[in-house]
Design an enzyme around this catalytic site. Structure first.
Site, mmCIF file in Angstrom:
data_model
loop_
_atom_site.group_PDB
_atom_site.id
_atom_site.type_symbol
_atom_site.label_atom_id
_atom_site.label_comp_id
_atom_site.label_asym_id
_atom_site.label_seq_id
_atom_site.Cartn_x
_atom_site.Cartn_y
_atom_site.Cartn_z
ATOM 1 N N LYS A 1 -41.647 -10.431 -89.631
ATOM 2 C CA LYS A 1 -40.393 -11.168 -89.755
ATOM 3 C C LYS A 1 -40.674 -12.585 -90.243
ATOM 4 O O LYS A 1 -41.700 -13.154 -89.908
ATOM 5 C CB LYS A 1 -39.706 -11.270 -88.382
ATOM 6 C CG LYS A 1 -39.078 -9.989 -87.877
ATOM 7 C CD LYS A 1 -38.368 -10.240 -86.553
ATOM 8 C CE LYS A 1 -37.789 -8.972 -85.971
ATOM 9 N NZ LYS A 1 -36.742 -8.347 -86.808
ATOM 10 N N ARG B 1 -36.101 1.945 -82.483
ATOM 11 C CA ARG B 1 -35.695 3.355 -82.472
ATOM 12 C C ARG B 1 -36.854 4.272 -82.103
ATOM 13 O O ARG B 1 -36.656 5.334 -81.526
ATOM 14 C CB ARG B 1 -35.076 3.721 -83.839
ATOM 15 C CG ARG B 1 -36.019 3.583 -85.009
ATOM 16 C CD ARG B 1 -35.299 3.479 -86.341
ATOM 17 N NE ARG B 1 -34.670 2.161 -86.529
ATOM 18 C CZ ARG B 1 -33.967 1.813 -87.597
ATOM 19 N NH1 ARG B 1 -33.777 2.688 -88.578
ATOM 20 N NH2 ARG B 1 -33.454 0.612 -87.694
HETATM 21 N N1 BES Z 1 -34.960 -6.397 -83.018
HETATM 22 C C1 BES Z 1 -34.568 -6.211 -84.367
HETATM 23 C C2 BES Z 1 -33.060 -6.305 -84.582
HETATM 24 C C3 BES Z 1 -32.414 -7.648 -84.334
HETATM 25 C C4 BES Z 1 -32.124 -8.484 -85.404
HETATM 26 C C5 BES Z 1 -32.030 -8.040 -83.079
HETATM 27 C C6 BES Z 1 -31.502 -9.696 -85.193
HETATM 28 C C7 BES Z 1 -31.397 -9.256 -82.856
HETATM 29 C C8 BES Z 1 -31.128 -10.087 -83.917
HETATM 30 C C9 BES Z 1 -35.005 -4.841 -84.839
HETATM 31 O O1 BES Z 1 -36.196 -4.373 -84.295
HETATM 32 C C10 BES Z 1 -35.234 -4.940 -86.314
HETATM 33 O O2 BES Z 1 -36.114 -5.652 -86.701
HETATM 34 N N2 BES Z 1 -34.444 -4.215 -87.105
HETATM 35 C C11 BES Z 1 -34.591 -4.201 -88.506
HETATM 36 C C12 BES Z 1 -34.509 -2.769 -88.972
HETATM 37 C C13 BES Z 1 -34.830 -2.578 -90.435
HETATM 38 C C14 BES Z 1 -36.274 -2.907 -90.685
HETATM 39 C C15 BES Z 1 -34.533 -1.149 -90.792
HETATM 40 C C16 BES Z 1 -33.462 -5.025 -89.114
HETATM 41 O O3 BES Z 1 -32.333 -4.928 -88.644
HETATM 42 O O4 BES Z 1 -33.731 -5.771 -90.032
HETATM 43 MN MN MN Z 2 -37.892 -5.033 -85.350
#
Ligand code: BES
Ligand code: MN
Ligand code: ZN
Length: 492
Positions: free
Chosen positions: A272, A346
């Site tokens: 990230k 997931r």
């Molecule tokens: N924990 C994050 C989602 C999240 C984003 C929670 C912002 C709270 C605030 C999750 O694990 C994630 O990174 N999701 C990705 C999925 C994608 C890579 C398919 C996302 O939403 O970008």
């Molecule tokens: Mn994530």
């Protein structure tokens, strides 16, 4: 904090909180007295304050050489008034009173609320305890001030219903605060092991049973999806299983509450950016909601059977971390191509769900997770995204949400989008890319629920707040605790 109902007033009122409807005549319980009501009326005339929805103001004056704070708050038009408006506006009032360093506050409504008395009591204590919460244990000179007592000026034949509501609101608030504290703890303190310890403490305190599985056991259970996510961290994954049996007979249905428990989510090798990572201690918000709900359900002694499951892990980078391109075999036996290590939630959830179905024999599954940025983009910070294969159960959830004020919006479980998570080399891939990210995440989980009734709640936007609003203070909101508790209550 003392919270009660009062028919008399003391000699001196230190603080009066007065709620009223828009453009209505200034009136209130008779014992307030003409003088006080006239003071409010003159102030409103002078300042053109008309109690529009959410408007809040305050003034102070000297009465017999003692300071008095009067807080005025508008709940809007008569037709739009409901219990959710009352709860949030009360929250703002208690916070205002705290800023005035008030110790004792009286609450009077200028109108007839038409809310059942038990619910009124519930809202009173819940709003007071939740809106004045602060996470300040790491501040050397903690500046927080606490209101010592709150009294509702109200005339009922008996205070039985109000008092029962006040007590129940306290349980809801305390459990929500438990969840907030877990989420607010930074990831250098809260890791899978310490999360499990906190859950153990809650189990002892609130009266549910708990079992914790560590690395060796998880390997024997073949929970490879969970293990893959946690591989890069020195803090090993834990599976936390919490059980509460309100109806001991074996035939009654058992509901599984599954909470995403990423104590930190760097994204892994699909790293990230800084801005996207800074709040990722809250990636165990679903886990906190489940632990908090277990505490509330046990405290309320609800007649339901529930198993709460948290697959806790930390998504880090190291030579042992999982990589994009890895193919893993989930506990259910389905193989998964990891196309994005940041779609880790997931993976942990589907192993927890399979465990709930196979080992705990759960009849229905509810999962709650800070799962996708797509849910945040679609609905912002006030609404959770919800998907389900069972519209009847969802109606029960909606009823719960109407009671607690935790808003959600249903997204379509559009099965044709399953194409987006098909893999060339495995049964599934863990990300469907940019399109419909909230839906494809749910569809991935749907592959593992074996057609059991299932509700999926994506609280990614809801877990944290950067400024206070209503009953939610800065930081963790404890989203989901009250909603899940009320849902189970409606399933009694
Ligand atoms: N924990 C994050 C989602 C999240 C984003 C929670 C912002 C709270 C605030 C999750 O694990 C994630 O990174 N999701 C990705 C999925 C994608 C890579 C398919 C996302 O939403 O970008
Ligand atoms: Mn994530
Ligand atoms: Zn995550």
């Amino acid at each position: 904090m003392k919270i009660d109902v009062s028919r008399k007033l003391p000699e001196h009122i230190e603080c009066l909180v007065y709620l009223h409807q828009e453009d209505a005549e200034i009136k209130g319980p008779e014992i307030l007295g003409e003088e006080l009501l006239q003071a409010i009326e003159s102030f409103c005339k002078l300042e053109n304050f008309n109690f529009s929805l959410g408007a809040i103001t305050s003034f102070t004056r000297m009465i017999n050489k003692k300071k008095q704070v009067i807080i005025l708050c508008g709940v809007g038009k008569k037709e739009q008034f409901d219990s959710i408006i009352l709860r949030n506006n009360l929250g703002n009032c208690w916070r205002e009173a705290t800023q005035h360093k008030v110790r004792q506050a009286y609450l009077a409504l200028g109108f007839e609320a038409k809310i059942p008395e038990a619910e009124l009591g519930h809202i009173l204590s819940e709003s007071a305890l939740l809106s004045t919460y602060r996470f300040d244990k790491y501040r050397s000179n903690s500046i927080s001030h606490e209101i010592q007592s709150i009294h509702l000026i109200y005339f009922a034949k008996t205070n039985r219903h109000l008092n029962r509501g006040i007590l129940e609101g306290r349980i809801y608030a305390e459990s929500t605060i438990l969840a907030r504290n877990l989420v607010n703890e930074p990831a250098n303190v809260m890791n899978p092991e310490t999360l499990a310890e906190h859950a153990k403490k809650a189990a002892l305190e609130y009266g549910f049973s708990i079992e914790i599985h560590s690395l060796d056991k998880l390997k024997r259970l073949k929970m490879e999806a969970l293990l893959a996510v946690g591989k890069g961290s020195k803090s090993e994954p834990k599976l936390i299983i919490m059980r509460y049996n309100g109806i001991p007979d074996k035939k009654s249905t058992k509901t599984a509450l599954i909470g995403k428990g990423l104590t930190f989510d760097t994204g892994g090798y699909s790293l990230k950016p800084t801005d996207g990572m800074v709040n990722m201690k809250s990636d165990m918000g679903g886990a906190a909601a489940v632990i908090g709900a277990m505490a509330a359900i046990a405290s309320l002694k609800l007649k339901v059977n529930v198993v709460g499951i948290v697959a806790a892990a930390e998504n880090m980078i190291s030579s042992t971390a999982y990589r994009p391109g890895d193919i893993i075999t989930s506990m259910a036996g389905k193989t998964i191509e990891v196309v994005n290590t940041d779609a880790e939630g997931r993976l942990t959830l589907v192993d927890a769900i399979h465990y709930a179905l196979e080992k705990e024999k759960a009849d229905r599954i509810l999962d709650i997770a800070t799962l996708t940025g797509a849910a945040v983009a679609a609905l912002g910070t006030d609404y959770s995204a919800v998907l389900s294969n069972d519209q009847d159960w969802l109606t029960t959830l909606k009823k719960a949400a109407d009671f607690t004020g935790e808003k959600f919006w249903q997204m379509p479980l559009h099965l044709p989008y399953k194409d987006l998570i098909k893999s060339e080399v495995a049964d599934l891939k863990n990300s469907g890319g940019r399109l419909a990210g909230c839906i494809t995440a749910a569809l991935f989980i749907h592959e593992f629920v074996q057609d059991k009734p299932w509700i999926h709640i994506d609280i990614a936007g809801r877990a944290l707040r950067d400024k206070p609003q209503g009953i939610e203070s800065h930081g963790a909101t404890g989203a989901g605790v009250r909603l899940l508790t009320s849902l189970l209550r409606n399933m009694e």
